[in-house]
Scaffold this motif. Structure first.
Motif, PDB file in Angstrom:
ATOM      1  N   LEU A  38     -20.212  20.243  93.240  1.00 11.95           N
ATOM      2  CA  LEU A  38     -19.212  20.721  92.751  1.00 11.95           C
ATOM      3  C   LEU A  38     -19.166  19.043  92.504  1.00 11.95           C
ATOM      4  O   LEU A  38     -17.441  18.104  91.958  1.00 11.95           O
ATOM      5  CB  LEU A  38     -17.165  20.578  93.699  1.00 11.95           C
ATOM      6  N   LYS A  45     -14.541  20.262  97.790  1.00  8.66           N
ATOM      7  CA  LYS A  45     -13.732  21.646  97.877  1.00  8.66           C
ATOM      8  C   LYS A  45     -12.091  21.480  98.352  1.00  8.66           C
ATOM      9  O   LYS A  45     -12.001  22.247  97.527  1.00  8.66           O
ATOM     10  CB  LYS A  45     -15.077  22.407  99.257  1.00  8.66           C
ATOM     11  N   TYR A  48     -10.248  22.082  95.098  1.00  7.78           N
ATOM     12  CA  TYR A  48      -9.980  22.760  93.924  1.00  7.78           C
ATOM     13  C   TYR A  48      -9.377  23.878  94.810  1.00  7.78           C
ATOM     14  O   TYR A  48      -8.605  24.552  94.213  1.00  7.78           O
ATOM     15  CB  TYR A  48     -11.276  23.759  94.522  1.00  7.78           C
ATOM     16  N   LEU A 113      -8.639  22.933  86.814  1.00 10.88           N
ATOM     17  CA  LEU A 113      -9.096  24.266  87.369  1.00 10.88           C
ATOM     18  C   LEU A 113      -9.886  25.331  86.834  1.00 10.88           C
ATOM     19  O   LEU A 113     -10.712  25.399  87.538  1.00 10.88           O
ATOM     20  CB  LEU A 113      -7.643  24.705  87.795  1.00 10.88           C
ATOM     21  N   LEU A 116     -13.210  23.921  86.813  1.00 10.61           N
ATOM     22  CA  LEU A 116     -13.818  24.187  88.772  1.00 10.61           C
ATOM     23  C   LEU A 116     -13.673  26.115  88.981  1.00 10.61           C
ATOM     24  O   LEU A 116     -15.300  26.416  89.460  1.00 10.61           O
ATOM     25  CB  LEU A 116     -13.126  23.518  89.280  1.00 10.61           C
ATOM     26  N   ASP A 117     -12.593  26.616  88.127  1.00 14.60           N
ATOM     27  CA  ASP A 117     -13.044  28.098  88.206  1.00 14.60           C
ATOM     28  C   ASP A 117     -14.672  28.441  87.951  1.00 14.60           C
ATOM     29  O   ASP A 117     -15.472  29.030  89.062  1.00 14.60           O
ATOM     30  CB  ASP A 117     -12.194  28.732  88.252  1.00 14.60           C
TER      31      ASP A 117
END
Length: 156
Positions: A38, A45, A48, A113, A116-117
């Motif tokens: 990340l 984290k 997220y 997002l 990040l996914d």
């Protein structure tokens, strides 16, 4: 982290049979891998977790968001500040209770997002690399059962 790094020597079979010890070591390794991954996209984290919670369940007060994510309220303020500075969330007074704020994910936050996914999926693959897909699912189910059991125990 290797066994050598953990113990200065290979652990005995007795230590390898302690699930709590193995869970702890694997959790540290997984946390390191995910945090480093990340960090490559300037995320954490908790970023997220916050974006997921807002995207899945909608806008929330900071107190509600703390419950949804498991992030302490005092830590969550900094996370929300970081996400707001980047335009990923908006914080506005609650129309029903002006003493508190409601946090909402923005369209830029939803795009972030999605990025990040994809990254989290890759990182999960790295963490669970030696396991087959059925083993990964079984491990996830078993860990969820343990977590649920201990969460209920604490609530009692």
């Amino acid at each position: 982290m290797t066994w050598d790094a953990m113990d200065d020597h290979h652990p005995s079979a007795r230590l390898r049979r302690l699930p709590s010890r193995m869970l702890s070591i694997v959790a540290m390794q997984a946390d390191r891998l995910v945090s480093e991954g990340l960090a490559r996209v300037d995320a954490r984290k908790w970023h997220y977790a916050t974006l997921v919670a807002l995207n899945e369940a909608g806008p929330a007060s900071q107190a509600e968001l703390s419950k949804r994510t498991g992030i302490y309220r005092s830590d969550l303020v900094a996370v929300i500040n970081e996400l707001a500075e980047r335009g990923f969330v908006e914080r506005a007074p609650d129309p029903y209770d002006r003493r508190r704020n409601v946090v909402t994910v923005t369209e830029a936050g939803r795009r972030h997002l999605r990025l990040l996914d994809k990254l989290i999926t890759e990182l999960q693959d790295d963490v669970l690399e030696p396991l087959t897909q059925p083993e990964r699912e079984q491990l996830t189910d078993l860990l969820a059962r343990i977590l649920e059991h201990h969460s209920r125990s604490r609530a009692s």
